[in-house]
Design a protein around this motif. Sequence first.
Motif, PDB file in Angstrom:
ATOM      1  N   LEU A  20      86.972 -31.767  52.408  1.00  0.00           N
ATOM      2  CA  LEU A  20      86.702 -30.982  53.579  1.00  0.00           C
ATOM      3  C   LEU A  20      87.693 -31.180  54.514  1.00  0.00           C
ATOM      4  O   LEU A  20      88.277 -30.305  55.288  1.00  0.00           O
ATOM      5  CB  LEU A  20      85.319 -31.104  53.781  1.00  0.00           C
ATOM      6  CG  LEU A  20      84.122 -30.764  52.954  1.00  0.00           C
ATOM      7  CD1 LEU A  20      82.848 -31.000  53.426  1.00  0.00           C
ATOM      8  CD2 LEU A  20      84.167 -29.081  52.783  1.00  0.00           C
ATOM      9  N   PHE A  21      88.063 -32.588  54.892  1.00  0.00           N
ATOM     10  CA  PHE A  21      88.979 -32.732  55.765  1.00  0.00           C
ATOM     11  C   PHE A  21      90.551 -32.163  55.838  1.00  0.00           C
ATOM     12  O   PHE A  21      90.981 -31.770  56.773  1.00  0.00           O
ATOM     13  CB  PHE A  21      89.014 -34.228  56.005  1.00  0.00           C
ATOM     14  CG  PHE A  21      89.118 -34.776  57.560  1.00  0.00           C
ATOM     15  CD1 PHE A  21      88.563 -34.226  58.546  1.00  0.00           C
ATOM     16  CD2 PHE A  21      90.450 -35.542  57.860  1.00  0.00           C
ATOM     17  CE1 PHE A  21      88.713 -34.779  60.087  1.00  0.00           C
ATOM     18  CE2 PHE A  21      90.424 -35.940  59.054  1.00  0.00           C
ATOM     19  CZ  PHE A  21      89.959 -35.407  60.197  1.00  0.00           C
ATOM     20  N   ILE A  22      90.815 -32.359  54.481  1.00  0.00           N
ATOM     21  CA  ILE A  22      91.963 -31.729  54.201  1.00  0.00           C
ATOM     22  C   ILE A  22      91.920 -30.146  54.495  1.00  0.00           C
ATOM     23  O   ILE A  22      93.007 -29.659  54.986  1.00  0.00           O
ATOM     24  CB  ILE A  22      92.230 -31.982  52.664  1.00  0.00           C
ATOM     25  CG1 ILE A  22      92.840 -33.316  52.446  1.00  0.00           C
ATOM     26  CG2 ILE A  22      93.578 -31.183  52.385  1.00  0.00           C
ATOM     27  CD1 ILE A  22      92.924 -33.850  51.003  1.00  0.00           C
ATOM     28  N   LEU A  23      90.889 -29.518  54.297  1.00  0.00           N
ATOM     29  CA  LEU A  23      90.855 -27.976  54.595  1.00  0.00           C
ATOM     30  C   LEU A  23      90.871 -27.918  55.900  1.00  0.00           C
ATOM     31  O   LEU A  23      91.531 -26.792  56.399  1.00  0.00           O
ATOM     32  CB  LEU A  23      89.425 -27.704  53.947  1.00  0.00           C
ATOM     33  CG  LEU A  23      89.123 -26.252  54.164  1.00  0.00           C
ATOM     34  CD1 LEU A  23      89.797 -25.371  53.314  1.00  0.00           C
ATOM     35  CD2 LEU A  23      87.563 -25.981  54.206  1.00  0.00           C
ATOM     36  N   TRP A  24      90.168 -28.670  56.585  1.00  0.00           N
ATOM     37  CA  TRP A  24      90.150 -28.350  58.069  1.00  0.00           C
ATOM     38  C   TRP A  24      91.444 -28.796  58.870  1.00  0.00           C
ATOM     39  O   TRP A  24      91.679 -28.032  59.780  1.00  0.00           O
ATOM     40  CB  TRP A  24      88.995 -29.193  58.797  1.00  0.00           C
ATOM     41  CG  TRP A  24      87.580 -28.684  58.233  1.00  0.00           C
ATOM     42  CD1 TRP A  24      87.264 -27.537  57.813  1.00  0.00           C
ATOM     43  CD2 TRP A  24      86.482 -29.515  58.103  1.00  0.00           C
ATOM     44  NE1 TRP A  24      85.920 -27.452  57.443  1.00  0.00           N
ATOM     45  CE2 TRP A  24      85.391 -28.777  57.714  1.00  0.00           C
ATOM     46  CE3 TRP A  24      86.180 -30.782  58.496  1.00  0.00           C
ATOM     47  CZ2 TRP A  24      84.161 -29.365  57.605  1.00  0.00           C
ATOM     48  CZ3 TRP A  24      84.760 -31.451  58.284  1.00  0.00           C
ATOM     49  CH2 TRP A  24      83.823 -30.608  58.039  1.00  0.00           C
ATOM     50  N   ILE A  25      92.256 -29.514  58.099  1.00  0.00           N
ATOM     51  CA  ILE A  25      93.565 -30.058  58.988  1.00  0.00           C
ATOM     52  C   ILE A  25      94.398 -28.893  58.549  1.00  0.00           C
ATOM     53  O   ILE A  25      95.335 -28.497  59.441  1.00  0.00           O
ATOM     54  CB  ILE A  25      93.937 -31.316  58.645  1.00  0.00           C
ATOM     55  CG1 ILE A  25      93.047 -32.319  59.251  1.00  0.00           C
ATOM     56  CG2 ILE A  25      95.312 -31.408  58.943  1.00  0.00           C
ATOM     57  CD1 ILE A  25      93.380 -33.814  58.961  1.00  0.00           C
ATOM     58  N   TYR A  26      94.656 -28.541  57.122  1.00  0.00           N
ATOM     59  CA  TYR A  26      95.741 -27.851  56.701  1.00  0.00           C
ATOM     60  C   TYR A  26      95.523 -26.333  56.482  1.00  0.00           C
ATOM     61  O   TYR A  26      96.586 -25.904  56.118  1.00  0.00           O
ATOM     62  CB  TYR A  26      96.206 -28.457  55.493  1.00  0.00           C
ATOM     63  CG  TYR A  26      96.575 -29.752  55.721  1.00  0.00           C
ATOM     64  CD1 TYR A  26      98.249 -29.983  56.253  1.00  0.00           C
ATOM     65  CD2 TYR A  26      96.065 -31.021  55.368  1.00  0.00           C
ATOM     66  CE1 TYR A  26      98.526 -31.149  56.456  1.00  0.00           C
ATOM     67  CE2 TYR A  26      96.624 -32.452  55.516  1.00  0.00           C
ATOM     68  CZ  TYR A  26      97.934 -32.677  56.364  1.00  0.00           C
ATOM     69  OH  TYR A  26      98.448 -33.712  56.533  1.00  0.00           O
ATOM     70  N   THR A  27      94.318 -25.703  56.565  1.00  0.00           N
ATOM     71  CA  THR A  27      94.133 -24.387  56.157  1.00  0.00           C
ATOM     72  C   THR A  27      95.199 -23.387  57.095  1.00  0.00           C
ATOM     73  O   THR A  27      95.682 -22.474  56.661  1.00  0.00           O
ATOM     74  CB  THR A  27      92.683 -24.020  56.306  1.00  0.00           C
ATOM     75  OG1 THR A  27      91.933 -24.603  55.388  1.00  0.00           O
ATOM     76  CG2 THR A  27      92.733 -22.427  55.998  1.00  0.00           C
ATOM     77  N   THR A  28      95.026 -23.955  58.343  1.00  0.00           N
ATOM     78  CA  THR A  28      96.059 -22.804  59.334  1.00  0.00           C
ATOM     79  C   THR A  28      97.222 -22.700  58.881  1.00  0.00           C
ATOM     80  O   THR A  28      97.897 -21.646  58.726  1.00  0.00           O
ATOM     81  CB  THR A  28      95.681 -23.328  60.786  1.00  0.00           C
ATOM     82  OG1 THR A  28      94.209 -23.065  61.087  1.00  0.00           O
ATOM     83  CG2 THR A  28      96.296 -22.569  61.735  1.00  0.00           C
ATOM     84  N   PRO A  29      98.077 -23.985  58.829  1.00  0.00           N
ATOM     85  CA  PRO A  29      99.566 -23.875  58.503  1.00  0.00           C
ATOM     86  C   PRO A  29      99.715 -23.294  56.949  1.00  0.00           C
ATOM     87  O   PRO A  29     100.614 -22.294  56.752  1.00  0.00           O
ATOM     88  CB  PRO A  29      99.911 -25.233  58.722  1.00  0.00           C
ATOM     89  CG  PRO A  29      98.804 -26.196  58.768  1.00  0.00           C
ATOM     90  CD  PRO A  29      97.674 -25.365  59.303  1.00  0.00           C
ATOM     91  N   VAL A  30      98.662 -23.549  56.281  1.00  0.00           N
ATOM     92  CA  VAL A  30      98.965 -22.947  54.759  1.00  0.00           C
ATOM     93  C   VAL A  30      98.745 -21.453  54.729  1.00  0.00           C
ATOM     94  O   VAL A  30      99.579 -20.746  54.304  1.00  0.00           O
ATOM     95  CB  VAL A  30      97.817 -23.594  53.780  1.00  0.00           C
ATOM     96  CG1 VAL A  30      97.878 -23.010  52.315  1.00  0.00           C
ATOM     97  CG2 VAL A  30      98.295 -25.179  53.523  1.00  0.00           C
ATOM     98  N   VAL A  31      97.702 -20.908  55.404  1.00  0.00           N
ATOM     99  CA  VAL A  31      97.501 -19.482  55.430  1.00  0.00           C
ATOM    100  C   VAL A  31      98.542 -18.763  56.299  1.00  0.00           C
ATOM    101  O   VAL A  31      99.122 -17.761  56.002  1.00  0.00           O
ATOM    102  CB  VAL A  31      96.219 -19.368  56.023  1.00  0.00           C
ATOM    103  CG1 VAL A  31      95.991 -17.946  56.495  1.00  0.00           C
ATOM    104  CG2 VAL A  31      95.003 -19.652  55.100  1.00  0.00           C
TER     105      VAL A  31
END
Length: 495
Positions: free
Chosen positions: A314-325
Motif C-alpha cells: 500500500l505504501f508503494i501505491l501511495w508514493i508512486y501512483t502519481t508519477p507512474v500514471v
Amino acid sequence: MTEKPRQSIGGLWNISFGFFGIQTGFALQNANVTRIFQSLGTSIDNLPLLWIAAPVTGLLVQPLVGHFSDRTWGSLGRRRPYFLAGALLATIALLAMPFAPGLIVAALLLWLLDGSLNVTMEPFRAFVGDMLPNRQRTAGYAMQTAFIGAGAVAASLAPIMLSHVFGVASTAPAGEVPPSVRLAFQIGAAALLVAVLWTIVTTREYSPGEMAAFEGVETVEADAAPIVAPRGGPLWLAAGLAVGTVVETAGLDKPLYILAGVLVAFGIAQIVHRIAVGKGKGDNVLGRILTDLATMPDGMRRLAVVQFCTWSALFILWIYTTPVVAQVAFHSIDPTSQAYADGADWVGVLFAVYNGIAALAAFLLPLLATGIGRKATHMIGLFCGAVGFALLPLIGSPMLLLMPMVLIGIAWSSILTMPYAILSSLLPQRKLGIYMGLFNIFVVLPQLLVSSVMGAVGRLVSPGDPRWTLGVAAVSLVIAGVMTLAVREGEAPPQ
C-alpha cells in the motif's frame, strides 16, 4: 459477565462517522503530498525520504496513545479526548500544508498532520471494541470502512472537481502549490473537524464499572500481568549499528540511516527496560508497552506478518501512483507541465474509485465472512489487490485504469475491516487500545522500510522510472494472501 447491547444502525453510524473526517485527511495526504513535494522542487528519488514522517509518527504515536487511552477515564470518556486533540491538530496541519514556503516546512507539516491523524485514528479502532459485542464487531469495522471509503472519495475528487467544475486553477509556477489543492485542503480540514465532533457529541462511552461488568472482572484499569524483560536488546542494537556501518562504508543512500536508527533505538529501549527491571523499576510506560509486545497473542503474531506484507504494498501505491500514471497514461515526467497536472488529477479520480468500491464492498464483507470465514474473505481480497497492482503500470489508457482500481478497492475494503474484526475477538477488553496500537507497528514498519530502501533501489534498478515498484507491491500482496492461511480466527462466528 454481561454482554454489551447490540447497537442500531444509527448507533453504528455515530460510532464510526468520525472516521469519515479522519480518512478525508489521510486521503488528501496520500493523493496530494507527493504532488506538493514535487511542486516545491523535490525529485522522484527523494520522495520516500520525505514520506518518512508517516511511518515514524505511527510507530511512536499509536502504541503510546493506545497505552494511555486504555487508562483514561474522564468527563469526556476513555477514547474521545484523543479524538478531539488529534482532530484539532490535524485541522491546523491541513490548513497550513499547501501554503508551506519550502520543502522543509512541508515535511514538518506532514509530520504534524500524520502524527495528529494517528492520535485520532488509533482510539477509533479500539472504540468499536469498546462499544460493540463481539458478534457485531465485523459489522462495526465494516461501517468504519464505509466511512473511510466515503471520506476518501470526497477528498480524492476534490482537486479535480474544483479545477474542472468550478474553474479553480490546477497548475502553479514552480515552487508553488496549485490553488485547487490549497482549497481542497481547506475544505478537508473543515470536514475532518465536523465529523470527529459528531462522534464525540453523539456517543456515550461506557463507564469503568460497566466495562468491568462486560468483561467479568472487578476493574478494567488494573494490569496485574508480570513485567517481561526481553533479552534481545543487544542483538537489535548490534543489527542497527551493522546496518549503519554498511551504509557508511559502502556509500549507500542516507535514508538507510533511518532504518538503522530504528533498530538501534529499539535495542536501547529493551536494554534500558531490562536494567530497570533488575532494579525493581520496570513497571512503567516503556515496560508495559514492551511487555505487551513480547506477550501478544499467537493469532496476533500471525496476523502481524500479513499486515507487514500488505502495508508494504500500500505504501508503494501511495508514493508512486502519481508519477507512474503521469508517465504511462499522460506521457509526462515534468511536475510543472499541464500533462503531469492532468495525470495527478486523474490519480485523485482513481483513488476515489478504489475508495468508493471499498465503501460499497464493506456492506458485503460481513455476509461473505459469515459464509466462508474471516481469513478466507481477507485472502480473496488481497489476491484481488495483487492483480490490480500488477495491471496499473501496464495500462496506457486513463479510462482503462479504472479496472484495476476496482480490484484494489475490494482489497482495501478487506484490509480495513477483516484484520481488526479477527484481532478484536482475540484480545482482552481492557487492553484493546494498547494492542491495537501495537498492531499498528506492523502497519508502519513496512512503510518505514519502503521509505528507507525504495529510493536507493530505484536509483540502481531504473533511475527516474518508478513503474517497477508496483510489480513489487503486487508480489507483496500475494505473499500476504498466502500467509493469511496461517492465521487462526477467533471462536466467535463472524457477523
